[in-house]
Write an enzyme that holds these catalytic residues in place. Structure first.
Site, PDB file in Angstrom:
ATOM      1  N   HIS A 277       0.833  -1.207   0.000  1.00 33.47           N
ATOM      2  CA  HIS A 277       0.000   0.000   0.000  1.00 33.47           C
ATOM      3  C   HIS A 277       0.869   1.259   0.000  1.00 33.47           C
ATOM      4  O   HIS A 277       0.675   2.166  -0.823  1.00 33.47           O
ATOM      5  CB  HIS A 277      -0.907  -0.023   1.230  1.00 33.47           C
ATOM      6  CG  HIS A 277      -1.800   1.166   1.364  1.00 33.47           C
ATOM      7  ND1 HIS A 277      -3.136   1.136   1.036  1.00 33.47           N
ATOM      8  CD2 HIS A 277      -1.556   2.435   1.795  1.00 33.47           C
ATOM      9  CE1 HIS A 277      -3.666   2.321   1.252  1.00 33.47           C
ATOM     10  NE2 HIS A 277      -2.733   3.128   1.719  1.00 33.47           N
ATOM     11  N   GLU A 278       1.837   1.313   0.911  1.00 35.88           N
ATOM     12  CA  GLU A 278       2.678   2.505   1.025  1.00 35.88           C
ATOM     13  C   GLU A 278       3.624   2.635  -0.166  1.00 35.88           C
ATOM     14  O   GLU A 278       3.853   3.742  -0.673  1.00 35.88           O
ATOM     15  CB  GLU A 278       3.470   2.471   2.336  1.00 35.88           C
ATOM     16  CG  GLU A 278       2.611   2.556   3.587  1.00 35.88           C
ATOM     17  CD  GLU A 278       1.790   3.833   3.658  1.00 35.88           C
ATOM     18  OE1 GLU A 278       2.213   4.857   3.091  1.00 35.88           O
ATOM     19  OE2 GLU A 278       0.716   3.807   4.276  1.00 35.88           O
TER      20      GLU A 278
ATOM     21  N   HIS B 202       1.939   4.252  -3.143  1.00 36.41           N
ATOM     22  CA  HIS B 202       1.877   5.710  -3.050  1.00 36.41           C
ATOM     23  C   HIS B 202       3.190   6.339  -3.520  1.00 36.41           C
ATOM     24  O   HIS B 202       3.190   7.346  -4.237  1.00 36.41           O
ATOM     25  CB  HIS B 202       1.613   6.145  -1.599  1.00 36.41           C
ATOM     26  CG  HIS B 202       0.205   5.944  -1.137  1.00 36.41           C
ATOM     27  ND1 HIS B 202      -0.886   6.357  -1.873  1.00 36.41           N
ATOM     28  CD2 HIS B 202      -0.297   5.406   0.010  1.00 36.41           C
ATOM     29  CE1 HIS B 202      -1.996   6.063  -1.213  1.00 36.41           C
ATOM     30  NE2 HIS B 202      -1.668   5.487  -0.073  1.00 36.41           N
TER      31      HIS B 202
END
Length: 212
Positions: A24-25, A28
């Site tokens: 997820h990170e 980004h």
């Protein structure tokens, strides 16, 4: 998974939780660089190495406690630094940078669903452990995606909503950001958080079941 003891549950959930939060990170970070902001890249956060993203409380301790007591699995990683002003089109590109995290969780949920299908087709000692881990992978990624799509800043859904709102309304919504975590905690303790997330969670599982 109710029949599993605590050690077995931790073994089943450990890798899916770490991969879900790390992916997820990292998503980004990759998206931010693609749209013009190198901040995460320069700080070494544009990587799938879990050690660069792990928050020992939010990524390890809290999810373990949630697994131990059952129910809602809650956690976080160290937020990837994004300077939205560095993006080529800050307001517009904020939508895609924010959407990258939940999008990565959806992709990982699909991959775990395919792994579950593979496990069901096997007939050896690895069938049950692989199937259980795949179920955990689907669960944590779907829940993390649904949580982050809530329209509450600083969650991704809040930033996505800010991206599409007119400037005045976007600014008003941004003023909620310092209170976002407290809003989440209040929603969780009142039971409203599950009610808000359940429609998207059910829709995602219908999609995943269609793949199987």
């Amino acid at each position: 998974m109710d029949e599993l003891n605590l050690i077995q549950k931790i073994s089943v959930f450990a890798l899916p939780v770490i991969f879900a939060i790390t992916g997820h990170e990292a998503a980004h970070a990759y998206a931010a660089r693609h749209f013009g902001d190198n901040t995460a890249y320069l700080e070494g956060r544009m990587t799938l190495n879990p050690l660069r993203h792990i928050d020992w409380i939010g990524t390890v301790l809290l999810p373990l406690v949630c697994v131990a007591v059952g129910g809602f699995i809650f956690g976080w990683a160290k937020p990837v630094p994004v300077r939205f002003g560095n993006l080529r089109h800050p307001k517009r590109d904020m939508l895609w940078v924010s959407a990258a995290g939940p999008g990565a969780n959806l992709l990982m949920a699909v991959l775990w669903a395919l792994m579950f299908k593979l496990a069901l087709g096997m007939n050896n000692d690895y069938t049950e452990p692989l199937a259980l881990m795949a179920q955990a992978g689907m669960l944590i990624n779907v829940m993390l995606m649904a949580l982050n799509l809530l329209p509450i800043p600083p969650l991704d859904g809040g930033r996505m909503l800010m991206s599409v709102l007119p400037n005045r309304q976007a600014w008003q919504l941004s003023r909620l950001e310092p209170y976002g975590m407290w809003i989440l905690i209040a929603l969780m303790f009142t039971g409203l958080l599950s009610l808000l997330m359940n429609p998207l969670i059910k829709a995602c599982y219908r999609f995943l079941n269609a793949l199987l």
